[in-house]
Design a protein around this motif. Structure first.
Motif, mmCIF file in Angstrom:
data_model
loop_
_atom_site.group_PDB
_atom_site.id
_atom_site.type_symbol
_atom_site.label_atom_id
_atom_site.label_comp_id
_atom_site.label_asym_id
_atom_site.label_seq_id
_atom_site.Cartn_x
_atom_site.Cartn_y
_atom_site.Cartn_z
ATOM 1 N N LYS A 280 -12.926 14.122 11.782
ATOM 2 C CA LYS A 280 -11.512 14.277 12.081
ATOM 3 C C LYS A 280 -10.713 14.300 10.783
ATOM 4 C CE LYS A 280 -11.518 12.339 16.728
ATOM 5 N NZ LYS A 280 -10.878 11.359 17.661
ATOM 6 N N PHE A 281 -9.492 14.833 10.876
ATOM 7 C CA PHE A 281 -8.697 14.980 9.661
ATOM 8 C C PHE A 281 -7.216 15.039 9.997
ATOM 9 C CE2 PHE A 281 -9.391 19.227 11.261
ATOM 10 C CZ PHE A 281 -8.195 19.896 11.012
ATOM 11 N N ASP A 282 -6.413 15.023 8.955
ATOM 12 C CA ASP A 282 -4.966 15.185 9.052
ATOM 13 C C ASP A 282 -4.551 16.055 7.866
ATOM 14 O OD1 ASP A 282 -2.335 14.828 9.995
ATOM 15 O OD2 ASP A 282 -2.700 12.725 10.450
ATOM 16 N N ALA A 283 -3.256 16.318 7.735
ATOM 17 C CA ALA A 283 -2.774 17.129 6.623
ATOM 18 C C ALA A 283 -1.457 16.552 6.118
ATOM 19 C CB ALA A 283 -2.583 18.575 7.057
ATOM 20 N N VAL A 284 -1.354 16.430 4.784
ATOM 21 C CA VAL A 284 -0.212 15.766 4.164
ATOM 22 C C VAL A 284 0.269 16.577 2.960
ATOM 23 C CG1 VAL A 284 0.576 13.662 3.000
ATOM 24 C CG2 VAL A 284 -1.126 13.504 4.844
ATOM 25 N N GLY A 285 1.585 16.733 2.837
ATOM 26 C CA GLY A 285 2.174 17.307 1.632
ATOM 27 C C GLY A 285 2.757 16.178 0.810
ATOM 28 N N ALA A 286 2.355 16.049 -0.466
ATOM 29 C CA ALA A 286 2.726 14.841 -1.218
ATOM 30 C C ALA A 286 3.012 15.117 -2.684
ATOM 31 C CB ALA A 286 1.612 13.806 -1.108
ATOM 32 N N TYR A 287 3.798 14.215 -3.261
ATOM 33 C CA TYR A 287 4.048 14.170 -4.698
ATOM 34 C C TYR A 287 3.403 12.895 -5.236
ATOM 35 C CZ TYR A 287 6.477 13.031 -9.050
ATOM 36 O OH TYR A 287 6.762 12.669 -10.332
ATOM 37 N N MET A 288 2.609 13.032 -6.291
ATOM 38 C CA MET A 288 1.907 11.908 -6.899
ATOM 39 C C MET A 288 2.248 11.829 -8.383
ATOM 40 S SD MET A 288 -1.654 12.789 -4.929
ATOM 41 C CE MET A 288 -1.229 14.541 -4.864
ATOM 42 N N LYS A 289 1.862 10.731 -9.009
ATOM 43 C CA LYS A 289 2.147 10.577 -10.430
ATOM 44 C C LYS A 289 1.053 9.759 -11.100
ATOM 45 C CE LYS A 289 5.873 8.230 -11.663
ATOM 46 N NZ LYS A 289 7.320 7.965 -11.881
ATOM 47 N N VAL A 290 0.726 10.156 -12.333
ATOM 48 C CA VAL A 290 -0.256 9.434 -13.147
ATOM 49 C C VAL A 290 0.471 8.385 -13.978
ATOM 50 C CG1 VAL A 290 -1.966 9.636 -14.998
ATOM 51 C CG2 VAL A 290 -1.755 11.456 -13.285
ATOM 52 N N VAL A 291 -0.083 7.178 -14.028
ATOM 53 C CA VAL A 291 0.441 6.122 -14.896
ATOM 54 C C VAL A 291 -0.713 5.574 -15.719
ATOM 55 C CG1 VAL A 291 1.516 3.854 -15.015
ATOM 56 C CG2 VAL A 291 2.324 5.513 -13.326
ATOM 57 N N THR A 292 -0.631 5.756 -17.023
ATOM 58 C CA THR A 292 -1.691 5.277 -17.919
ATOM 59 C C THR A 292 -1.209 4.171 -18.837
ATOM 60 O OG1 THR A 292 -1.156 6.942 -19.584
ATOM 61 C CG2 THR A 292 -2.814 7.529 -17.936
ATOM 62 N N GLY A 293 0.093 3.913 -18.881
ATOM 63 C CA GLY A 293 0.646 2.983 -19.857
ATOM 64 C C GLY A 293 1.101 3.745 -21.081
ATOM 65 N N GLU A 294 2.021 3.197 -21.822
ATOM 66 C CA GLU A 294 2.616 3.903 -22.953
ATOM 67 C C GLU A 294 1.588 4.311 -24.002
ATOM 68 O OE1 GLU A 294 5.599 5.068 -23.283
ATOM 69 O OE2 GLU A 294 6.189 4.287 -21.329
ATOM 70 N N GLY A 295 0.590 3.461 -24.219
ATOM 71 C CA GLY A 295 -0.404 3.773 -25.223
ATOM 72 C C GLY A 295 -1.618 4.508 -24.679
ATOM 73 N N GLY A 296 -1.561 4.893 -23.398
ATOM 74 C CA GLY A 296 -2.678 5.582 -22.787
ATOM 75 C C GLY A 296 -3.678 4.652 -22.152
#
Length: 257
Positions: free
Chosen positions: A210-226
């Motif tokens: 089974k499945f669903d479908a989603v439209g989304a906005y995501m973001k990467v967070v690594t910290g200021e120094g990576g």
């Protein structure tokens, strides 16, 4: 699995409407006064997964009100804070079915684009001979999603301690300490539809789910120094806005045809 689904459903229902606009960088107006995202391009109207027995493959498709894949977020200029736009298929597949070691969470096939980095080192999606410059090219990831109250969308890709030798990822993974794979399947956009084909053997022939479908906005967070440590202030890859959920409540009611 049922408990996890209930938690994720609750997170979406309670977290999105109040907080999303405060955190969705790509949804804010630019200096020119125009948003980089046309939300109609992420408003899902239909989705399907069809099993093509003749060719031994699963054919995933999402349809939207606007044009699929047309609008993408503006670049952050660095990995920390980098936006990721996505059309996501949460499924009832198990982590082991797509090459991860056993772990709790929702296995999802995410079709993504992002302007700041290339996380598909084995694939040259734009066909120019450079394997490290494929950024705003729609491509797939297998991910394991878990509830995460640190972000407005209430969801994040599950992380792990890099020192934990019990964690197994597919050999096509991008080398990040998350349950994420870059399987290299072909993604096609055409009009209001975005599609991807998955060979049966790449899900261990589990063609009934089974499945669903989603439209989304995501973001990467690594910290200021990576740097980024599991259990930090924010997840490495979290969901900050959900534009639409086909089932309305993330119940994964749809079946492979």
């Amino acid at each position: 699995m049922k408990k996890v689904l209930m938690l994720l459903t609750l997170a979406i229902a309670t977290g999105l409407s109040t907080f999303a606009e405060n955190y969705c960088d790509s949804c804010q107006k630019s200096k020119a006064g125009k948003s980089t995202i046309n939300e109609a391009d992420y408003k899902i109207t239909a989705a399907s997964v069809k099993h093509n027995k003749k060719w031994g493959q699963l054919e995933f498709e999402i349809q939207v009100q606007g044009l699929a894949g047309r609008s993408t977020s503006k670049a952050a200029g660095q990995l920390n804070g980098a936006p990721v736009d996505g059309y996501v298929f949460p499924t009832t597949l198990n982590a082991e079915d797509v090459g991860f070691s056993k772990t709790a969470g929702i296995v999802a096939l995410a079709l993504t684009a992002h302007p700041d980095f290339d996380d598909t080192p084995l694939w040259d999606e734009n066909g120019d001979g450079d394997y490290a410059n494929d950024k705003i090219v729609w491509h797939p990831h297998w991910v394991v999603l878990v509830e995460d109250k640190r972000v407005p969308g209430g969801l994040a890709v599950k992380e792990f301690d890099p020192a934990d030798k019990s964690v197994v990822l597919p050999k096509t993974n991008p080398g990040m300490p998350m349950y994420m794979d870059s399987p290299g399947f072909q993604v096609v956009t055409e009009g209001n539809a975005i599609r991807v084909v998955v060979p049966d053997y790449r899900v261990r022939f589990k063609t009934s789910f089974k499945f669903d479908a989603v439209g989304a906005y995501m973001k990467v967070v690594t910290g200021e120094g990576g740097e980024h440590a599991a259990g930090g202030k924010l997840p490495m890859l979290g969901v900050y806005k959900v534009y639409s959920v086909l089932s309305k409540n993330l119940t994964l009611p749809y079946e492979v045809k």
